[in-house]
Every structure is written in C-alpha cells, then in structure tokens.
Write a protein that holds these residues in place. Structure first.
Motif, short mmCIF file in Angstrom:
data_model
loop_
_atom_site.label_atom_id
_atom_site.label_comp_id
_atom_site.label_asym_id
_atom_site.label_seq_id
_atom_site.Cartn_x
_atom_site.Cartn_y
_atom_site.Cartn_z
N ALA A 60 -77.10 46.20 7.83
CA ALA A 60 -76.49 47.47 8.31
C ALA A 60 -76.80 47.64 9.75
O ALA A 60 -75.77 47.96 10.53
N LEU A 61 -78.05 47.38 10.14
CA LEU A 61 -78.37 47.38 11.55
C LEU A 61 -77.38 46.08 12.35
O LEU A 61 -77.03 46.46 13.54
N ALA A 62 -77.24 45.04 11.68
CA ALA A 62 -76.60 44.06 12.23
C ALA A 62 -75.04 44.56 12.64
O ALA A 62 -74.19 44.10 13.40
N GLY A 63 -74.87 45.46 11.49
CA GLY A 63 -73.16 45.88 11.72
C GLY A 63 -73.06 46.96 12.90
O GLY A 63 -71.96 47.05 13.57
N GLY A 85 -70.13 44.03 2.74
CA GLY A 85 -70.25 45.76 2.46
C GLY A 85 -71.41 46.06 3.14
O GLY A 85 -71.43 47.12 3.73
N TYR A 86 -72.54 45.54 3.16
CA TYR A 86 -73.73 45.78 3.74
C TYR A 86 -73.49 45.91 5.23
O TYR A 86 -73.81 47.21 5.93
N ILE A 87 -72.61 45.23 5.78
CA ILE A 87 -72.54 45.25 7.39
C ILE A 87 -71.65 46.11 7.63
O ILE A 87 -71.69 46.97 8.54
N ALA A 88 -70.86 46.45 6.86
CA ALA A 88 -69.56 47.68 7.09
C ALA A 88 -70.23 49.16 7.16
O ALA A 88 -69.78 49.86 7.77
N ARG A 89 -71.36 49.24 6.42
CA ARG A 89 -72.15 50.46 6.52
C ARG A 89 -72.46 50.94 7.78
O ARG A 89 -72.40 51.98 8.07
N LYS A 94 -71.17 52.98 13.83
CA LYS A 94 -70.81 52.91 15.34
C LYS A 94 -69.43 52.82 15.93
O LYS A 94 -69.07 52.39 16.83
N GLY A 95 -68.37 52.84 14.95
CA GLY A 95 -67.21 53.06 15.09
C GLY A 95 -66.65 51.31 15.43
O GLY A 95 -65.63 51.05 15.98
N GLY A 99 -65.18 43.33 10.48
CA GLY A 99 -64.83 42.02 10.45
C GLY A 99 -64.94 41.24 11.91
O GLY A 99 -64.78 40.31 11.73
N ASP A 100 -65.44 42.17 12.80
CA ASP A 100 -65.74 41.60 14.12
C ASP A 100 -67.33 40.79 13.99
O ASP A 100 -67.57 40.32 14.86
N VAL A 101 -67.78 41.28 12.85
CA VAL A 101 -69.41 40.70 12.70
C VAL A 101 -69.14 39.52 11.65
O VAL A 101 -68.81 39.66 10.71
N GLY A 102 -69.36 38.34 12.14
CA GLY A 102 -69.35 37.06 11.59
C GLY A 102 -70.39 36.94 10.33
O GLY A 102 -71.74 37.46 10.67
N ILE A 103 -70.16 36.31 9.41
CA ILE A 103 -71.02 36.04 8.24
C ILE A 103 -71.40 34.56 8.09
O ILE A 103 -70.65 33.77 8.01
N VAL A 104 -72.73 34.33 8.47
CA VAL A 104 -73.03 32.89 8.37
C VAL A 104 -73.99 32.36 7.12
O VAL A 104 -74.97 33.09 6.92
N PHE A 105 -73.48 31.54 6.46
CA PHE A 105 -74.33 30.80 5.31
C PHE A 105 -74.99 29.50 5.63
O PHE A 105 -74.22 28.70 6.42
#
Length: 214
Positions: A60-63, A85-89, A94-95, A99-105
């Motif tokens: 969530a902080l990363a979001g 979902g975690y990121i979206a919170r 922050k408005g 989807g602008d935050v990438g997910i890297v595996f």
C-alpha cells in the motif's frame, strides 16, 4: 521494527536530496539537518522507486509513493491480483491510478532444451524456500502431506529429499523452468494475470551463458 515508516521516510529523504531541498527533516525514524544536502549537481532530479515486498501494508505504501513493486521468489499468477489489490489501497489514498504502479515478479529460472534437466535443477534451487513462501502467499495451496514432507526434510538438512517431495504444480508457483517455449508460456501467464515485468533469477542453467542465450 518500524519498516513502513523507515521505507516511507527513506523515499522522502532521497527525493528531497535529489530535488536540491535545503532544510531540516524531522521524521519518526530518520532526521537530517539543513547541512544534509548534495554538494554537486546530480545527473537526474527524479528517480523511479521500486519497493520489494509481499505484504499488504508495504505494498500500500508503494501504491502511494513508488513506480513498481517487486515480489521476489514468486512465479505464481494467482498472487498478482492480490498484490494489485494491496497496491490499490495506497494508490487510492493519494489519488493515483493503481495501474500506474508496475508489478515485478522474479524467481529462480532454469532453461534448457532438456525439460527434465531444467526441472531437476529448479527443484534443487527452490526447495528450501517453500515453507517461507507458504507464510507469505495465501493463494499458494499445497497438500498437507507434501508440505510436511518438505519441511521435515529441510529440518534434517536433506535438500535433495525436500526437492523430491515437492510436486511439479507447487514448483511451477516458485520457479520458472523448462524449455524456451515453456518459459514463454509461463511469462505469458504472468502477463495475463497483471504482472508488468519479470526478472529471471539465477542459476539460469548448468551452463549459464548457454542458458541465457536460450
């Protein structure tokens, strides 16, 4: 002990330094006086931030503040929507558009024209990680008998036994392995689940240079 605060303040401090800010910083974890500033012109004023985590609070902080989230030791498509979902919170607070935050595996990767060879090496590399990942990934379902067999082997220092006890289905959630064509399919499955970038971890193969070429 205050990982979320420490990470948030680290990002804030680095960005202030790069921005050329002059002034004291009073955080909950870190402090800096007005004498903490760059004595040279940096090559860039902004730097993309990647935060590595499995957890909902750090994600969530990363979001709120980051450009990417890295999930290390995971190759499980089922976990990607949960991480989104975690990121979206945090992003919503922050408005930002989540989807602008990438997910890297990123995970152990073994590629070979010999599928069995690739699987054997992947097993050997990731068997020790299974008990840890089970605590981090609620979407990873492993039969009780398999879990106990792996954990007991690890407790006795028997890496080979732990590797043998792990099912191929479980291994697929922890590592990327197989022929080049199979690797493509595994990456596509992550992309379809919402992963935006992958990192192919070591050892890549018995002959690393040849594996990377494949």
């Amino acid at each position: 002990p205050r990982a979320i605060d420490a990470m948030r303040e680290t990002v804030e401090l680095v960005r202030l330094l790069l921005d050329g800010a002059r002034g004291p910083y009073e955080g909950q974890v870190f402090r800096a006086t007005a004498e903490a500033y760059l004595r040279w012109e940096p090559l860039f004023r902004e730097a993309p931030v990647l935060i590595g985590t499995w957890g909902p609070k750090m994600a969530a902080l990363a979001g709120r503040v980051a450009q990417e989230v890295k999930v290390g030791g995971c190759w499980n498509p089922d976990f990607a929507p949960l991480m989104r979902g975690y990121i979206a919170r945090g992003a919503e607070e922050k408005g930002r558009d989540a989807g602008d935050v990438g997910i890297v595996f990123g995970a152990v990767t073994v590629v070979s024209e010999d599928r069995d060879e690739a699987e054997a090496l992947a097993r050997q590399e990731v068997a020790m990680y299974l008990p840890v990942v089970l605590r981090l990934d609620p979407t990873l379902q492993v039969e009780e008998g398999e879990r106990k067999a792996v954990e007991e082997a690890i407790d006795h220092g028997d890496v080979a036994g732990a590797a043998k006890a792990m099912s191929r289905e479980t291994l697929r959630k922890l590592a990327c392995f197989g022929t080049p064509e199979e690797i493509v399919g595994q990456v596509q499955a992550l992309a379809d689940a919402g992963v935006t970038r992958v990192e192919f971890g070591t050892p890549h193969g018995h002959d690393e240079a040849a594996a990377i070429q494949l």
